[in-house]
Design a protein around this motif. Structure first.
Motif, PDB file in Angstrom:
ATOM      1  N   GLU A  22       0.828  -1.194   0.000  1.00  0.00           N
ATOM      2  CA  GLU A  22       0.000   0.000   0.000  1.00  0.00           C
ATOM      3  C   GLU A  22       0.873   1.259   0.000  1.00  0.00           C
ATOM      4  O   GLU A  22       0.413   2.326  -0.363  1.00  0.00           O
ATOM      5  CB  GLU A  22      -0.908   0.018   1.226  1.00  0.00           C
ATOM      6  CG  GLU A  22      -1.875  -1.161   1.294  1.00  0.00           C
ATOM      7  CD  GLU A  22      -2.883  -1.173   0.148  1.00  0.00           C
ATOM      8  OE1 GLU A  22      -3.313  -0.086  -0.286  1.00  0.00           O
ATOM      9  OE2 GLU A  22      -3.229  -2.271  -0.319  1.00  0.00           O
ATOM     10  N   TYR A  23       2.122   1.099   0.456  1.00  0.00           N
ATOM     11  CA  TYR A  23       3.031   2.232   0.606  1.00  0.00           C
ATOM     12  C   TYR A  23       4.397   1.889   0.014  1.00  0.00           C
ATOM     13  O   TYR A  23       4.728   0.727  -0.159  1.00  0.00           O
ATOM     14  CB  TYR A  23       3.209   2.609   2.082  1.00  0.00           C
ATOM     15  CG  TYR A  23       1.904   2.836   2.800  1.00  0.00           C
ATOM     16  CD1 TYR A  23       1.064   3.882   2.431  1.00  0.00           C
ATOM     17  CD2 TYR A  23       1.513   1.994   3.837  1.00  0.00           C
ATOM     18  CE1 TYR A  23      -0.135   4.089   3.080  1.00  0.00           C
ATOM     19  CE2 TYR A  23       0.309   2.207   4.489  1.00  0.00           C
ATOM     20  CZ  TYR A  23      -0.509   3.252   4.112  1.00  0.00           C
ATOM     21  OH  TYR A  23      -1.693   3.451   4.745  1.00  0.00           O
ATOM     22  N   GLN A 117       4.924  -0.210   5.732  1.00  0.00           N
ATOM     23  CA  GLN A 117       4.537  -1.604   5.898  1.00  0.00           C
ATOM     24  C   GLN A 117       5.733  -2.340   6.447  1.00  0.00           C
ATOM     25  O   GLN A 117       6.877  -1.955   6.212  1.00  0.00           O
ATOM     26  CB  GLN A 117       4.079  -2.197   4.566  1.00  0.00           C
ATOM     27  CG  GLN A 117       2.734  -1.638   4.166  1.00  0.00           C
ATOM     28  CD  GLN A 117       2.202  -2.269   2.907  1.00  0.00           C
ATOM     29  OE1 GLN A 117       2.004  -1.579   1.936  1.00  0.00           O
ATOM     30  NE2 GLN A 117       1.976  -3.559   2.914  1.00  0.00           N
ATOM     31  N   THR A 118       5.459  -3.399   7.169  1.00  0.00           N
ATOM     32  CA  THR A 118       6.519  -4.164   7.810  1.00  0.00           C
ATOM     33  C   THR A 118       6.617  -5.558   7.214  1.00  0.00           C
ATOM     34  O   THR A 118       5.614  -6.252   7.074  1.00  0.00           O
ATOM     35  CB  THR A 118       6.262  -4.270   9.331  1.00  0.00           C
ATOM     36  OG1 THR A 118       6.185  -2.946   9.870  1.00  0.00           O
ATOM     37  CG2 THR A 118       7.371  -5.030  10.027  1.00  0.00           C
ATOM     38  N   LYS A 132       6.038 -12.365   7.058  1.00  0.00           N
ATOM     39  CA  LYS A 132       4.771 -11.716   7.395  1.00  0.00           C
ATOM     40  C   LYS A 132       4.846 -10.289   6.879  1.00  0.00           C
ATOM     41  O   LYS A 132       5.818  -9.582   7.131  1.00  0.00           O
ATOM     42  CB  LYS A 132       4.543 -11.703   8.902  1.00  0.00           C
ATOM     43  CG  LYS A 132       4.303 -13.075   9.472  1.00  0.00           C
ATOM     44  CD  LYS A 132       4.096 -13.022  10.971  1.00  0.00           C
ATOM     45  CE  LYS A 132       3.960 -14.443  11.505  1.00  0.00           C
ATOM     46  NZ  LYS A 132       3.864 -14.464  12.965  1.00  0.00           N
ATOM     47  N   LEU A 133       3.819  -9.874   6.157  1.00  0.00           N
ATOM     48  CA  LEU A 133       3.705  -8.515   5.665  1.00  0.00           C
ATOM     49  C   LEU A 133       2.521  -7.874   6.368  1.00  0.00           C
ATOM     50  O   LEU A 133       1.407  -8.404   6.317  1.00  0.00           O
ATOM     51  CB  LEU A 133       3.494  -8.494   4.145  1.00  0.00           C
ATOM     52  CG  LEU A 133       3.320  -7.125   3.495  1.00  0.00           C
ATOM     53  CD1 LEU A 133       4.583  -6.273   3.631  1.00  0.00           C
ATOM     54  CD2 LEU A 133       2.936  -7.276   2.031  1.00  0.00           C
ATOM     55  N   SER A 134       2.768  -6.751   7.025  1.00  0.00           N
ATOM     56  CA  SER A 134       1.699  -6.127   7.802  1.00  0.00           C
ATOM     57  C   SER A 134       1.753  -4.612   7.700  1.00  0.00           C
ATOM     58  O   SER A 134       2.765  -4.025   7.327  1.00  0.00           O
ATOM     59  CB  SER A 134       1.789  -6.556   9.265  1.00  0.00           C
ATOM     60  OG  SER A 134       3.049  -6.182   9.807  1.00  0.00           O
ATOM     61  N   ILE A 135       0.628  -3.997   8.043  1.00  0.00           N
ATOM     62  CA  ILE A 135       0.525  -2.546   8.208  1.00  0.00           C
ATOM     63  C   ILE A 135       0.042  -2.340   9.634  1.00  0.00           C
ATOM     64  O   ILE A 135      -0.999  -2.880  10.025  1.00  0.00           O
ATOM     65  CB  ILE A 135      -0.485  -1.913   7.236  1.00  0.00           C
ATOM     66  CG1 ILE A 135      -0.089  -2.125   5.794  1.00  0.00           C
ATOM     67  CG2 ILE A 135      -0.647  -0.415   7.528  1.00  0.00           C
ATOM     68  CD1 ILE A 135      -1.101  -1.596   4.792  1.00  0.00           C
TER      69      ILE A 135
END
Length: 151
Positions: A22-23, A117-118, A132-135
């Motif tokens: 998203e970023y 995003q992480t 793991k991909l997270s916001i």
């Protein structure tokens, strides 16, 4: 998004990451040797960059070019204070609207932009990783096909 992969699937993993962004600012977490720079190299390939990522542990930042724009790759493992980051002009990078790949982001957590995003990589064994991909600590659901990245 969460997935477990064999290291030889890294190019497919990079496409999945790009397709779920998203970023343009990615924070990379994982122990030393987990494969953060390896994944960044695969992401560069997916972005059609001709550059090869090397860990900027001593230089703090490396710049790469791609048809998708400039990419700044940071490694904050060796910084001891935020002053060190300020001294080389970190704010100019963070708010430049360029791609940001940041390893060891916890070292500059107080000044990170909001829109990040992480990517968390956990080493399972020598050949297998969990990603793991997270916001904002919310795991993203994988819902995009492996096609050309949207960015």
């Amino acid at each position: 998004m969460e997935l477990t992969y064999h290291i030889n699937e890294i190019d497919d993993v990079a496409l999945k990451v790009l397709n779920n962004l998203e970023y343009k600012a990615l924070l990379f977490n994982g122990e030393m040797g987990a494969g953060k720079t390896t994944l960044i190299n695969a992401i560069l390939r997916a972005m059609k960059s001709e550059d090869i990522a090397t860990s900027p542990t001593f230089s703090i930042v490396n710049e790469y070019k791609s048809p998708k724009g400039s990419i700044y790759h940071f490694d904050f493992y060796r910084i001891e204070s935020l002053d060190e980051a300020y001294n080389f002009g970190i704010e100019d990078y963070l708010y430049s609207n360029n791609w940001l790949f940041i390893e060891w982001p916890d070292r500059i957590e107080e000044i990170l932009p909001e829109n990040t995003q992480t990517v968390t990589i956990t080493k399972i064994d020598n050949e297998t990783r969990n990603l793991k991909l997270s916001i904002n600590d919310k795991l993203l659901t994988e819902n995009k096909a492996m096609t050309e990245p949207k960015f």
